[in-house]
Design an enzyme around this catalytic site. Sequence first.
Site, PDB file in Angstrom:
ATOM      1  N   CYS A 114       0.794  -1.241   0.000  1.00 36.92           N
ATOM      2  CA  CYS A 114       0.000   0.000   0.000  1.00 36.92           C
ATOM      3  C   CYS A 114       0.824   1.288   0.000  1.00 36.92           C
ATOM      4  O   CYS A 114       0.414   2.270  -0.624  1.00 36.92           O
ATOM      5  CB  CYS A 114      -0.982  -0.001   1.166  1.00 36.92           C
ATOM      6  SG  CYS A 114      -2.233  -1.295   1.012  1.00 36.92           S
ATOM      7  N   HIS A 250      -3.260   7.225   4.142  1.00 34.77           N
ATOM      8  CA  HIS A 250      -3.710   6.023   3.439  1.00 34.77           C
ATOM      9  C   HIS A 250      -5.128   5.701   3.906  1.00 34.77           C
ATOM     10  O   HIS A 250      -5.435   5.747   5.098  1.00 34.77           O
ATOM     11  CB  HIS A 250      -2.765   4.866   3.763  1.00 34.77           C
ATOM     12  CG  HIS A 250      -3.181   3.560   3.161  1.00 34.77           C
ATOM     13  ND1 HIS A 250      -3.578   3.460   1.853  1.00 34.77           N
ATOM     14  CD2 HIS A 250      -3.253   2.312   3.692  1.00 34.77           C
ATOM     15  CE1 HIS A 250      -3.890   2.197   1.606  1.00 34.77           C
ATOM     16  NE2 HIS A 250      -3.705   1.481   2.694  1.00 34.77           N
ATOM     17  N   ASN A 280     -10.325   0.552   0.639  1.00 34.31           N
ATOM     18  CA  ASN A 280      -8.866   0.632   0.576  1.00 34.31           C
ATOM     19  C   ASN A 280      -8.410   0.304  -0.851  1.00 34.31           C
ATOM     20  O   ASN A 280      -8.527  -0.837  -1.298  1.00 34.31           O
ATOM     21  CB  ASN A 280      -8.286  -0.370   1.587  1.00 34.31           C
ATOM     22  CG  ASN A 280      -6.783  -0.358   1.633  1.00 34.31           C
ATOM     23  OD1 ASN A 280      -6.124   0.159   0.728  1.00 34.31           O
ATOM     24  ND2 ASN A 280      -6.231  -0.934   2.686  1.00 34.31           N
TER      25      ASN A 280
HETATM   26  N1  COA Z   1     -18.755  -8.810   8.951  1.00 39.73           N
HETATM   27  C1  COA Z   1     -19.260  -9.245  10.141  1.00 39.73           C
HETATM   28  N2  COA Z   1     -18.482  -9.737  11.109  1.00 39.73           N
HETATM   29  C2  COA Z   1     -17.146  -9.779  10.883  1.00 39.73           C
HETATM   30  C3  COA Z   1     -16.576  -9.352   9.664  1.00 39.73           C
HETATM   31  C4  COA Z   1     -17.443  -8.858   8.681  1.00 39.73           C
HETATM   32  N3  COA Z   1     -16.991  -8.407   7.503  1.00 39.73           N
HETATM   33  N4  COA Z   1     -15.247  -9.529   9.742  1.00 39.73           N
HETATM   34  C5  COA Z   1     -14.972 -10.044  10.957  1.00 39.73           C
HETATM   35  N5  COA Z   1     -16.126 -10.201  11.650  1.00 39.73           N
HETATM   36  C6  COA Z   1     -16.308 -10.735  12.991  1.00 39.73           C
HETATM   37  C7  COA Z   1     -15.186 -11.639  13.411  1.00 39.73           C
HETATM   38  O1  COA Z   1     -15.407 -12.957  12.951  1.00 39.73           O
HETATM   39  C8  COA Z   1     -15.231 -11.527  14.907  1.00 39.73           C
HETATM   40  O2  COA Z   1     -16.262 -12.370  15.391  1.00 39.73           O
HETATM   41  P1  COA Z   1     -16.029 -13.274  16.688  1.00 39.73           P
HETATM   42  O3  COA Z   1     -15.763 -12.295  17.797  1.00 39.73           O
HETATM   43  O4  COA Z   1     -17.307 -14.014  16.794  1.00 39.73           O
HETATM   44  O5  COA Z   1     -14.842 -14.130  16.366  1.00 39.73           O
HETATM   45  C9  COA Z   1     -15.684 -10.102  15.159  1.00 39.73           C
HETATM   46  O6  COA Z   1     -16.262  -9.651  13.920  1.00 39.73           O
HETATM   47  C10 COA Z   1     -14.559  -9.163  15.557  1.00 39.73           C
HETATM   48  O7  COA Z   1     -13.478  -9.404  14.675  1.00 39.73           O
HETATM   49  P2  COA Z   1     -12.114  -8.603  14.792  1.00 39.73           P
HETATM   50  O8  COA Z   1     -11.156  -9.117  13.775  1.00 39.73           O
HETATM   51  O9  COA Z   1     -11.707  -8.558  16.238  1.00 39.73           O
HETATM   52  O10 COA Z   1     -12.615  -7.159  14.395  1.00 39.73           O
HETATM   53  P3  COA Z   1     -11.839  -5.808  14.500  1.00 39.73           P
HETATM   54  O11 COA Z   1     -12.590  -4.860  15.335  1.00 39.73           O
HETATM   55  O12 COA Z   1     -10.375  -6.030  14.803  1.00 39.73           O
HETATM   56  O13 COA Z   1     -11.923  -5.267  13.009  1.00 39.73           O
HETATM   57  C11 COA Z   1     -10.667  -5.096  10.980  1.00 39.73           C
HETATM   58  C12 COA Z   1     -11.394  -6.026  11.947  1.00 39.73           C
HETATM   59  C13 COA Z   1     -10.117  -5.940   9.823  1.00 39.73           C
HETATM   60  C14 COA Z   1     -11.645  -4.074  10.445  1.00 39.73           C
HETATM   61  C15 COA Z   1      -9.509  -4.386  11.726  1.00 39.73           C
HETATM   62  O14 COA Z   1      -8.751  -5.324  12.429  1.00 39.73           O
HETATM   63  C16 COA Z   1      -8.615  -3.623  10.812  1.00 39.73           C
HETATM   64  O15 COA Z   1      -9.016  -2.645  10.213  1.00 39.73           O
HETATM   65  N6  COA Z   1      -7.323  -4.001  10.702  1.00 39.73           N
HETATM   66  C17 COA Z   1      -6.399  -3.348   9.821  1.00 39.73           C
HETATM   67  C18 COA Z   1      -6.642  -3.821   8.432  1.00 39.73           C
HETATM   68  C19 COA Z   1      -6.003  -2.977   7.381  1.00 39.73           C
HETATM   69  O16 COA Z   1      -5.971  -1.777   7.480  1.00 39.73           O
HETATM   70  N7  COA Z   1      -5.522  -3.636   6.331  1.00 39.73           N
HETATM   71  C20 COA Z   1      -5.010  -3.023   5.174  1.00 39.73           C
HETATM   72  C21 COA Z   1      -3.578  -2.727   5.320  1.00 39.73           C
HETATM   73  S1  COA Z   1      -3.020  -1.798   3.939  1.00 39.73           S
END
Ligand code: COA
Length: 335
Positions: A114, A250, A280
């Site tokens: 990215c 970003h 993104n």
């Molecule tokens: N829809 C519904 N539920 C979802 C989901 C979706 N799209 N994706 C994950 N979940 C669920 C998970 O399964 C989890 O359920 P559980 O508690 O029963 O296991 C719950 O939501 C929480 O998941 P978690 O991964 O803890 O969520 P989070 O608050 O950390 O958010 C992201 C997830 C991916 C949004 C976050 O971690 C993030 O933004 N990370 C950085 C990613 C990024 O920027 N990547 C690009 C880099 S260039």
Amino acid sequence: MTRRAGITALGAYAPAKVLTNDDLSKIMDTSDEWIRSRTGIRRRHVAGEDEYTSDMAFSAVEDLVRRYGQEALDGTDMVIVATDTPDAMFPQTAALVQHRFGLQAGAFDLLAACPGWLYAVSVAKAYIESGQARKVLTIGSDALTKVVDWTDRRTAVLFGDGAGAAIVEAVEAPYGLAPMVIGADGGGAEHLTVGGTAKRLPSGTELKEKLTMNGREVFKFAVRVMNTSTLEAIDKAGLTPDDIELFVPHQANTRIIDAARERLGLSEDRVVVTLDEYGNNSTASIPMALTHALDDGRIQDGDRLLMVAFGGGLSWAAGVITWGGGRYKTAKESA
Ligand code: COA
């Protein structure tokens, strides 16, 4: 007098096809409420079945030409396409751009996930300031929806497709780019991957063909490097956070952007957010956001803009630019 590189022309492109959060909730177990509250994303644009990174790069350059005229490309002697999703390993996408626009230029693709476009700008800056090149066409173009795993709701909802293009060339003081921050930590390589030729990473972690991500680890990493690298970039520019007129981060997650903005003490009106519309877009995210901010009249000559990105590698990049010094008028300005 030392030459200083700046950005003198911009263009952007997003595919016509749009996928809303509600559309996604019909094909996977997710909801608009979950996606919006965890990421800030409402919609994303998706490349057509027969539309690739090179096509979107062409369209972003065509947009730049529409805005600034053909002369903005005259004398381009280097093309750099930052991308995570090149059409092919070779020919490099940049060579396809060089040929399409009839440029007498060297051309290479830059793989740095990215932050790739900011990496490309830092390379262009070095080429310009050393006299190696006079004008560099830098592009960020990505079709990540072609490599996401559409059965994995944890990643599929985050990404969209698009392209941004920018001319980097010498500008008069006080305009231009301050020394940039460029960093990587391969110790976190396994947290964000898209497979290539190898079956596994040197650490032994299996590589999958599609995108995999450890969201929590990437989130923690992102919040940390957005803070440290922005402060470092501001310091390299000889400024303080108060001197920054506009923050162009970003576009991955509003929670990550808000954390960085708050640590810098910047008010909400000083940050550019486009991820609600695009998701993104990887390497395209910052040049697209800059183009939108310019269109919205949010950037004036002399403004100091802070740019920062993070992603796979893991890697990051940040830099401050004093906007202005370009020779071209946009179509709107000339009207
Ligand atoms: N829809 C519904 N539920 C979802 C989901 C979706 N799209 N994706 C994950 N979940 C669920 C998970 O399964 C989890 O359920 P559980 O508690 O029963 O296991 C719950 O939501 C929480 O998941 P978690 O991964 O803890 O969520 P989070 O608050 O950390 O958010 C992201 C997830 C991916 C949004 C976050 O971690 C993030 O933004 N990370 C950085 C990613 C990024 O920027 N990547 C690009 C880099 S260039």
